[in-house]
Design a protein around this motif. Structure first.
Motif, PDB file in Angstrom:
ATOM      1  N   ALA A   1      30.465  33.203  26.783  1.00 52.15           N
ATOM      2  CA  ALA A   1      30.198  33.795  28.097  1.00 52.15           C
ATOM      3  C   ALA A   1      31.041  35.053  28.315  1.00 52.15           C
ATOM      4  CB  ALA A   1      30.489  32.779  29.195  1.00 52.15           C
ATOM      5  N   VAL A   2      30.614  35.855  29.277  1.00 52.25           N
ATOM      6  CA  VAL A   2      31.379  37.026  29.704  1.00 52.25           C
ATOM      7  C   VAL A   2      31.899  36.762  31.111  1.00 52.25           C
ATOM      8  CG1 VAL A   2      31.307  39.484  30.260  1.00 52.25           C
ATOM      9  CG2 VAL A   2      30.024  38.610  28.298  1.00 52.25           C
ATOM     10  N   TRP A   3      33.174  36.985  31.305  1.00 52.59           N
ATOM     11  CA  TRP A   3      33.781  36.874  32.638  1.00 52.59           C
ATOM     12  C   TRP A   3      33.954  38.290  33.168  1.00 52.59           C
ATOM     13  CZ3 TRP A   3      39.433  34.756  33.636  1.00 52.59           C
ATOM     14  CH2 TRP A   3      39.720  34.864  35.009  1.00 52.59           C
ATOM     15  N   ALA A   4      33.209  38.638  34.206  1.00 47.98           N
ATOM     16  CA  ALA A   4      33.320  39.941  34.857  1.00 47.98           C
ATOM     17  C   ALA A   4      34.204  39.775  36.086  1.00 47.98           C
ATOM     18  CB  ALA A   4      31.949  40.471  35.240  1.00 47.98           C
ATOM     19  N   GLN A   5      35.432  40.260  35.996  1.00 47.90           N
ATOM     20  CA  GLN A   5      36.387  40.160  37.097  1.00 47.90           C
ATOM     21  C   GLN A   5      36.204  41.415  37.959  1.00 47.90           C
ATOM     22  OE1 GLN A   5      38.314  39.310  39.807  1.00 47.90           O
ATOM     23  NE2 GLN A   5      39.417  41.104  39.037  1.00 47.90           N
ATOM     24  N   MET A   6      35.576  41.262  39.140  1.00 50.68           N
ATOM     25  CA  MET A   6      35.113  42.419  39.902  1.00 50.68           C
ATOM     26  C   MET A   6      35.860  42.652  41.207  1.00 50.68           C
ATOM     27  SD  MET A   6      31.024  42.308  39.023  1.00 50.68           S
ATOM     28  CE  MET A   6      30.870  44.099  39.070  1.00 50.68           C
ATOM     29  N   GLY A   7      36.747  41.743  41.581  1.00 49.29           N
ATOM     30  CA  GLY A   7      37.589  41.993  42.741  1.00 49.29           C
ATOM     31  C   GLY A   7      38.748  42.898  42.349  1.00 49.29           C
ATOM     32  N   THR A   8      39.428  43.462  43.347  1.00 49.50           N
ATOM     33  CA  THR A   8      40.567  44.340  43.071  1.00 49.50           C
ATOM     34  C   THR A   8      41.842  43.514  43.133  1.00 49.50           C
ATOM     35  OG1 THR A   8      39.379  46.179  44.109  1.00 49.50           O
ATOM     36  CG2 THR A   8      41.739  46.465  43.751  1.00 49.50           C
ATOM     37  N   ILE A   9      42.431  43.262  41.963  1.00 49.91           N
ATOM     38  CA  ILE A   9      43.630  42.415  41.905  1.00 49.91           C
ATOM     39  C   ILE A   9      44.811  43.122  41.251  1.00 49.91           C
ATOM     40  CG2 ILE A   9      42.242  40.293  41.922  1.00 49.91           C
ATOM     41  CD1 ILE A   9      42.813  40.072  38.901  1.00 49.91           C
ATOM     42  N   GLY A  10      44.610  44.368  40.817  1.00 53.30           N
ATOM     43  CA  GLY A  10      45.707  45.131  40.235  1.00 53.30           C
ATOM     44  C   GLY A  10      45.780  45.044  38.733  1.00 53.30           C
ATOM     45  N   MET A  11      46.548  45.956  38.153  1.00 52.82           N
ATOM     46  CA  MET A  11      46.631  46.068  36.698  1.00 52.82           C
ATOM     47  C   MET A  11      47.459  44.958  36.060  1.00 52.82           C
ATOM     48  SD  MET A  11      47.090  50.201  36.551  1.00 52.82           S
ATOM     49  CE  MET A  11      47.341  50.214  34.772  1.00 52.82           C
TER      50      MET A  11
ATOM     51  N   LYS B   1      39.483  50.084  27.322  1.00 52.16           N
ATOM     52  CA  LYS B   1      39.959  48.713  27.210  1.00 52.16           C
ATOM     53  C   LYS B   1      40.181  48.097  28.591  1.00 52.16           C
ATOM     54  CE  LYS B   1      44.890  49.864  26.851  1.00 52.16           C
ATOM     55  NZ  LYS B   1      46.112  49.725  26.025  1.00 52.16           N
ATOM     56  N   ALA B   2      40.122  46.773  28.663  1.00 53.80           N
ATOM     57  CA  ALA B   2      40.301  46.059  29.928  1.00 53.80           C
ATOM     58  C   ALA B   2      41.597  46.496  30.596  1.00 53.80           C
ATOM     59  CB  ALA B   2      40.305  44.551  29.687  1.00 53.80           C
ATOM     60  N   GLY B   3      41.488  46.777  31.889  1.00 55.68           N
ATOM     61  CA  GLY B   3      42.626  47.273  32.649  1.00 55.68           C
ATOM     62  C   GLY B   3      42.409  48.688  33.139  1.00 55.68           C
ATOM     63  N   ARG B   4      41.594  49.463  32.383  1.00 55.54           N
ATOM     64  CA  ARG B   4      41.329  50.840  32.806  1.00 55.54           C
ATOM     65  C   ARG B   4      40.431  50.876  34.031  1.00 55.54           C
ATOM     66  NH1 ARG B   4      45.382  52.548  32.029  1.00 55.54           N
ATOM     67  NH2 ARG B   4      44.586  54.600  32.567  1.00 55.54           N
ATOM     68  N   GLY B   5      39.563  49.893  34.188  1.00 59.55           N
ATOM     69  CA  GLY B   5      38.742  49.815  35.397  1.00 59.55           C
ATOM     70  C   GLY B   5      39.605  49.615  36.621  1.00 59.55           C
ATOM     71  N   SER B   6      40.584  48.726  36.512  1.00 63.14           N
ATOM     72  CA  SER B   6      41.495  48.485  37.634  1.00 63.14           C
ATOM     73  C   SER B   6      42.323  49.717  37.945  1.00 63.14           C
ATOM     74  CB  SER B   6      42.415  47.297  37.320  1.00 63.14           C
ATOM     75  OG  SER B   6      41.699  46.085  37.410  1.00 63.14           O
TER      76      SER B   6
ATOM     77  N   ILE C   1      30.333  50.659  39.611  1.00 60.04           N
ATOM     78  CA  ILE C   1      31.047  49.646  38.840  1.00 60.04           C
ATOM     79  C   ILE C   1      31.937  50.336  37.820  1.00 60.04           C
ATOM     80  CG2 ILE C   1      30.802  47.649  37.316  1.00 60.04           C
ATOM     81  CD1 ILE C   1      28.032  47.207  38.673  1.00 60.04           C
ATOM     82  N   LEU C   2      33.228  50.045  37.901  1.00 56.65           N
ATOM     83  CA  LEU C   2      34.229  50.672  37.039  1.00 56.65           C
ATOM     84  C   LEU C   2      34.599  49.674  35.937  1.00 56.65           C
ATOM     85  CD1 LEU C   2      36.317  52.067  40.010  1.00 56.65           C
ATOM     86  CD2 LEU C   2      34.645  53.330  38.626  1.00 56.65           C
ATOM     87  N   ALA C   3      33.827  49.679  34.885  1.00 55.48           N
ATOM     88  CA  ALA C   3      33.922  48.636  33.862  1.00 55.48           C
ATOM     89  C   ALA C   3      34.869  49.021  32.727  1.00 55.48           C
ATOM     90  CB  ALA C   3      32.543  48.336  33.289  1.00 55.48           C
ATOM     91  N   SER C   4      35.579  48.021  32.229  1.00 56.63           N
ATOM     92  CA  SER C   4      36.421  48.212  31.046  1.00 56.63           C
ATOM     93  C   SER C   4      36.538  46.878  30.333  1.00 56.63           C
ATOM     94  CB  SER C   4      37.798  48.744  31.446  1.00 56.63           C
ATOM     95  OG  SER C   4      38.466  47.881  32.351  1.00 56.63           O
ATOM     96  N   GLY C   5      36.668  46.961  29.016  1.00 49.44           N
ATOM     97  CA  GLY C   5      36.741  45.739  28.230  1.00 49.44           C
ATOM     98  C   GLY C   5      35.963  45.903  26.942  1.00 49.44           C
ATOM     99  N   PRO C   6      35.712  44.797  26.228  1.00 48.55           N
ATOM    100  CA  PRO C   6      35.025  44.872  24.927  1.00 48.55           C
ATOM    101  C   PRO C   6      33.617  45.435  25.069  1.00 48.55           C
ATOM    102  CG  PRO C   6      35.180  42.593  25.680  1.00 48.55           C
ATOM    103  CD  PRO C   6      36.031  43.403  26.605  1.00 48.55           C
TER     104      PRO C   6
END
Length: 296
Positions: free
Chosen positions: A96-106, A172-177, A144-149
């Motif tokens: 599965a893919v987990w799309a974390q879309m809330g703003t929780i910080g880097m 990479k994951a984290g750049r969206g945040s 949508i500001l996406a980052s990750g694999p």
């Protein structure tokens, strides 16, 4: 462009059905995607069930058969509690893919990635906060500001296509945040500027409608500034983006600045904290106007 073939076999779970999450659920259902939803408030799920979503009584039940899991929760603590602390990560479907879309910080995003990799290395985390509030969310027009694999992109494409106008992949994951905090810092300064200009206009005997008319169509015009000026003018603080969550994002930006001097943002944080303390946290961010001149 999302096609029928893209949607085939896609099932989505949305965890968190507040202002933004509920709009996402409705748009996913309207796009023909099998959608399950969960929220700590059972009352929040009833209208979504009527719209065609399947309500779940637990996070584990919600995610079990989902190919894409969206978390749209307000804080890192809420995300961690829902997905990791209660053992729901173990219930994710394989691959599965987990799309974390809330703003929780880097920092929190990086920590979630480490924990997920330890618990479920087969699940891919996409850090994808959204830019936009209630109106764009309801219209399926979020940025949508996406980052990750990047190999997760085909899986989330039909999902993001149903809830957003555009997806920008940032690495990479984290750049969206990182991008989201930067955008929201800009937005916060703009809105506080509108509030203070409105206060000055009031003190100088300038009608707020005339202020809006003077700015409209010129180089200083901006859609969000115009919208918030009108809400302030009419005293309409119905939440589109609650002040308490806007303050949270400002504080996350200050934390992420890693010692950099951001004096305007720091002063804004103190100002908005006073408005939240005065009881306006659940109102729209435009209620920042009420913290001026003792108008709480």
């Amino acid at each position: 462009m999302t096609t029928t073939d893209d949607r085939a076999g896609v099932s989505v779970a949305v965890l968190g059905t507040g202002i933004m999450g509920s709009a996402m659920v409705r748009n996913l259902v309207a796009a023909g995607l099998s959608t399950t939803c969960w929220d700590r408030s059972a009352e929040a799920l009833a209208p979504l069930a009527q719209a065609g979503a399947r309500p779940a009584t637990s996070v584990a039940e919600a995610v079990r058969d989902a190919s894409v899991v969206i978390t749209m929760l307000p804080t890192a603590e809420a995300v961690r509690s829902a997905v990791l602390d209660d053992g729901a990560a173990e219930a994710f479907a394989s691959g599965a893919v987990w799309a974390q879309m809330g703003t929780i910080g880097m920092t929190a995003t990086a920590e979630l990635g480490v924990q997920l990799a330890r618990l479920r290395p087969d699940v891919r985390l996409v850090d994808a906060p959204v830019s936009g509030s209630k109106g764009p969310a309801e219209a399926g027009q979020l940025l949508i500001l996406a980052s990750g694999p990047i190999d997760a992109e085909p899986a989330v494409r039909p999902v993001f296509g149903a809830i957003g106008r555009k997806t920008v992949w940032l690495g990479k994951a984290g750049r969206g945040s990182a991008m989201k905090l930067t955008i929201n810092a800009y937005m916060a300064i703009l809105i506080e500027g509108v509030a203070e200009a409105s206060e000055l206009a009031d003190r100088l005997g300038i009608d707020a409608a005339k202020l809006g008319e003077a700015i409209e169509g010129g180089p200083l015009d901006a859609p969000i500034a115009d919208a918030k000026l009108h809400k302030m003018e009419h005293g309409d603080f119905t939440p589109e983006f609650p002040l308490q969550w806007a303050l949270k994002d400002v504080d996350l930006a200050l934390e992420a600045a890693d010692g950099a001097t951001l004096p305007l943002l720091a002063a804004l944080s103190r100002q908005w904290r006073a408005a939240v303390a005065a009881g306006h946290g659940g109102e729209d961010v435009s209620a920042a106007r009420l913290a001026l001149s003792g108008r709480q």
